[in-house]
Design an enzyme around this catalytic site. Structure first.
Site, mmCIF file in Angstrom:
data_model
loop_
_atom_site.group_PDB
_atom_site.id
_atom_site.type_symbol
_atom_site.label_atom_id
_atom_site.label_comp_id
_atom_site.label_asym_id
_atom_site.label_seq_id
_atom_site.Cartn_x
_atom_site.Cartn_y
_atom_site.Cartn_z
ATOM 1 N N ARG A 58 0.847 -1.183 0.393
ATOM 2 C CA ARG A 58 0.142 -0.259 0.000
ATOM 3 C C ARG A 58 1.151 1.411 -0.254
ATOM 4 O O ARG A 58 0.745 2.621 -0.950
ATOM 5 C CB ARG A 58 -1.229 0.168 1.335
ATOM 6 C CG ARG A 58 -1.901 -0.884 1.469
ATOM 7 C CD ARG A 58 -2.579 -1.479 1.741
ATOM 8 N NE ARG A 58 -1.475 -2.640 2.883
ATOM 9 C CZ ARG A 58 -1.407 -3.881 2.508
ATOM 10 N NH1 ARG A 58 -3.209 -4.288 2.010
ATOM 11 N NH2 ARG A 58 -1.188 -4.670 2.659
ATOM 12 N N THR A 59 2.279 1.715 0.916
ATOM 13 C CA THR A 59 2.329 3.117 1.070
ATOM 14 C C THR A 59 3.401 3.179 -0.103
ATOM 15 O O THR A 59 3.112 4.027 -0.515
ATOM 16 C CB THR A 59 3.359 2.856 2.396
ATOM 17 O OG1 THR A 59 2.631 1.918 3.472
ATOM 18 C CG2 THR A 59 4.019 4.148 2.819
ATOM 19 N N LYS A 86 25.498 -4.795 -1.327
ATOM 20 C CA LYS A 86 26.724 -5.140 -1.527
ATOM 21 C C LYS A 86 27.869 -4.396 -0.048
ATOM 22 O O LYS A 86 29.084 -4.335 -0.044
ATOM 23 C CB LYS A 86 27.619 -4.770 -2.499
ATOM 24 C CG LYS A 86 26.565 -5.263 -3.463
ATOM 25 C CD LYS A 86 27.792 -4.120 -5.404
ATOM 26 C CE LYS A 86 26.382 -4.292 -6.085
ATOM 27 N NZ LYS A 86 26.780 -3.027 -7.775
ATOM 28 N N ARG A 108 10.614 3.539 3.803
ATOM 29 C CA ARG A 108 11.021 2.557 5.117
ATOM 30 C C ARG A 108 11.665 1.823 5.025
ATOM 31 O O ARG A 108 13.300 1.580 4.549
ATOM 32 C CB ARG A 108 9.585 1.924 4.345
ATOM 33 C CG ARG A 108 9.726 0.502 5.369
ATOM 34 C CD ARG A 108 7.772 -0.124 4.633
ATOM 35 N NE ARG A 108 7.105 0.568 4.898
ATOM 36 C CZ ARG A 108 5.887 0.100 5.511
ATOM 37 N NH1 ARG A 108 5.857 -0.929 4.463
ATOM 38 N NH2 ARG A 108 4.470 0.693 5.208
ATOM 39 N N HIS A 136 4.434 5.936 11.951
ATOM 40 C CA HIS A 136 4.174 5.241 10.317
ATOM 41 C C HIS A 136 2.920 6.849 10.274
ATOM 42 O O HIS A 136 1.757 6.504 10.089
ATOM 43 C CB HIS A 136 3.287 4.182 10.257
ATOM 44 C CG HIS A 136 3.298 3.501 8.689
ATOM 45 N ND1 HIS A 136 3.078 4.530 7.146
ATOM 46 C CD2 HIS A 136 2.838 2.506 8.271
ATOM 47 C CE1 HIS A 136 2.807 4.055 6.756
ATOM 48 N NE2 HIS A 136 2.488 2.973 7.233
HETATM 49 N N1 CP Z 1 -0.381 -0.458 5.909
HETATM 50 C C1 CP Z 1 0.739 -0.861 5.361
HETATM 51 O O1 CP Z 1 2.106 0.220 5.152
HETATM 52 O O2 CP Z 1 0.978 -1.243 4.745
HETATM 53 P P1 CP Z 1 2.347 -1.549 3.822
HETATM 54 O O3 CP Z 1 3.103 -2.268 4.133
HETATM 55 O O4 CP Z 1 1.490 -3.104 2.239
HETATM 56 O O5 CP Z 1 2.495 -0.494 2.994
#
Ligand code: CP
Length: 310
Positions: A58-59, A86, A108, A136
């Site tokens: 999603r993100t 590496k 992320r 998040h």
């Molecule tokens: N909710 C969320 O962060 O989903 P993903 O890990 O798929 O990005």
């Protein structure tokens, strides 16, 4: 108002006024996302790098779509496809990317604090797309947007968040976001997944999920974050599901017009059954749709799109 944050690392750093400003800014982007032609020239000439060291559906996809719909050039880099494999350090990777003059890096990372670490060392904007067990922020904003859309407000609502509270960055950002916007937040889960002192963040903590759900306007279910746990924290998934999974009977304890949320990915049959995940009270795919609009707003603000006046 003007939005003066160069980086978006955590909801903790933002005021209620700034959170409301981001949510209000997202409304016009949602309208764009429902047009036949879903593209505006707002960030034409800007470059956004999505740097993902952890899996994401999603993100990552929604940040990429958000950048493209704003006409920015968006580039995706994953850990497995980068020189991290590496032995390159995070700082070297980021500085090499910065040497190519991007306007924003969306990152992320599995380490809590990784986005803040980069933000202190880079000139371009850094947006945290989830760092370890820390925050998040874009998830909490899309959750708040979805709640406000369905309930017409956030202030005065009771939101129960149930699951692996200890290892969830989503819950931390949501506690900050929803309490700043005037909601009451309850968290619930097994004692082994409830960090001591979580109530100091401004929420109530429960080990009995019925107590947390009773009278709630919103029930948000979380998955067990196995990838962040060391030794097993529950005797079995079956037992977890029995005591901490959402059921129709438990949902009846909430307010009649309760909505059910989940940040995804869902483990069907563990934290909630398919009949609830796909049922009439679920707003899970609304969350996903709203994620694009909220991330367009964040990119717009972080990339120095014109300062918005209210
Ligand atoms: N909710 C969320 O962060 O989903 P993903 O890990 O798929 O990005």
């Amino acid at each position: 108002m003007t939005f003066n944050h160069k980086h978006i690392i955590g909801i903790k750093d933002l005021t209620a006024e700034e959170l409301t400003f981001i949510l209000d800014t997202s409304i016009s982007f949602k309208e764009i996302n429902r047009r036949d032609i879903k593209k505006v020239p707002t960030l034409r000439g800007k470059t956004i790098i999505n740097l993902f060291f952890e899996a994401s559906t999603r993100t990552r996809t929604s940040f990429e779509i958000a950048g493209k719909r704003l006409s920015a050039d968006t580039i995706n880099i994953s850990a497995s496809g980068s020189s991290v494999v590496k032995g390159e350090t995070l700082e070297d990777t980021a500085k090499n990317i910065q040497a190519m003059n991007p306007d924003a890096i969306v990152m992320r990372h599995h380490a809590s604090g990784a986005s803040d670490y980069l933000a202190k060392r880079l000139d371009c904007a850094v947006i945290n797309a989830g760092d370890g067990m820390h925050e998040h922020p874009s998830q909490a904003l899309l959750d708040a947007f979805t709640i406000r859309e369905h309930k017409g407000k956030i202030e005065g609502l009771t939101v129960a968040i149930i699951g692996d509270i200890t290892h969830s960055r989503v819950v931390r950002s949501n506690i900050y976001c929803l309490t700043k916007l005037g909601a009451k937040v309850r968290v619930a889960g097994p004692g082994t997944m409830l960090p001591p002192g979580i109530d100091k963040l401004g929420c109530e903590a429960y080990t009995n999920i019925d107590d947390a759900i009773k009278g709630s306007d919103v029930v948000m279910m979380l998955r067990i974050q196995r990838e962040r746990q060391g030794a097993p924290l529950i005797p079995s998934v079956r037992e977890y599901s029995r005591f901490f999974g959402l059921t129709h009977q438990r949902l009846k304890l909430a307010k009649e017009n309760v909505i059910v949320m989940h940040p995804g990915p869902i483990n069907r049959g563990v934290e909630l059954p398919t009949s609830i995940a796909d049922g009439p009270q679920n707003v899970i795919l609304d969350q996903v749709e709203n994620g694009v609009a909220v991330r367009m707003a964040l990119l717009y603000l972080a990339c120095g799109g014109e300062k918005l006046q209210d």
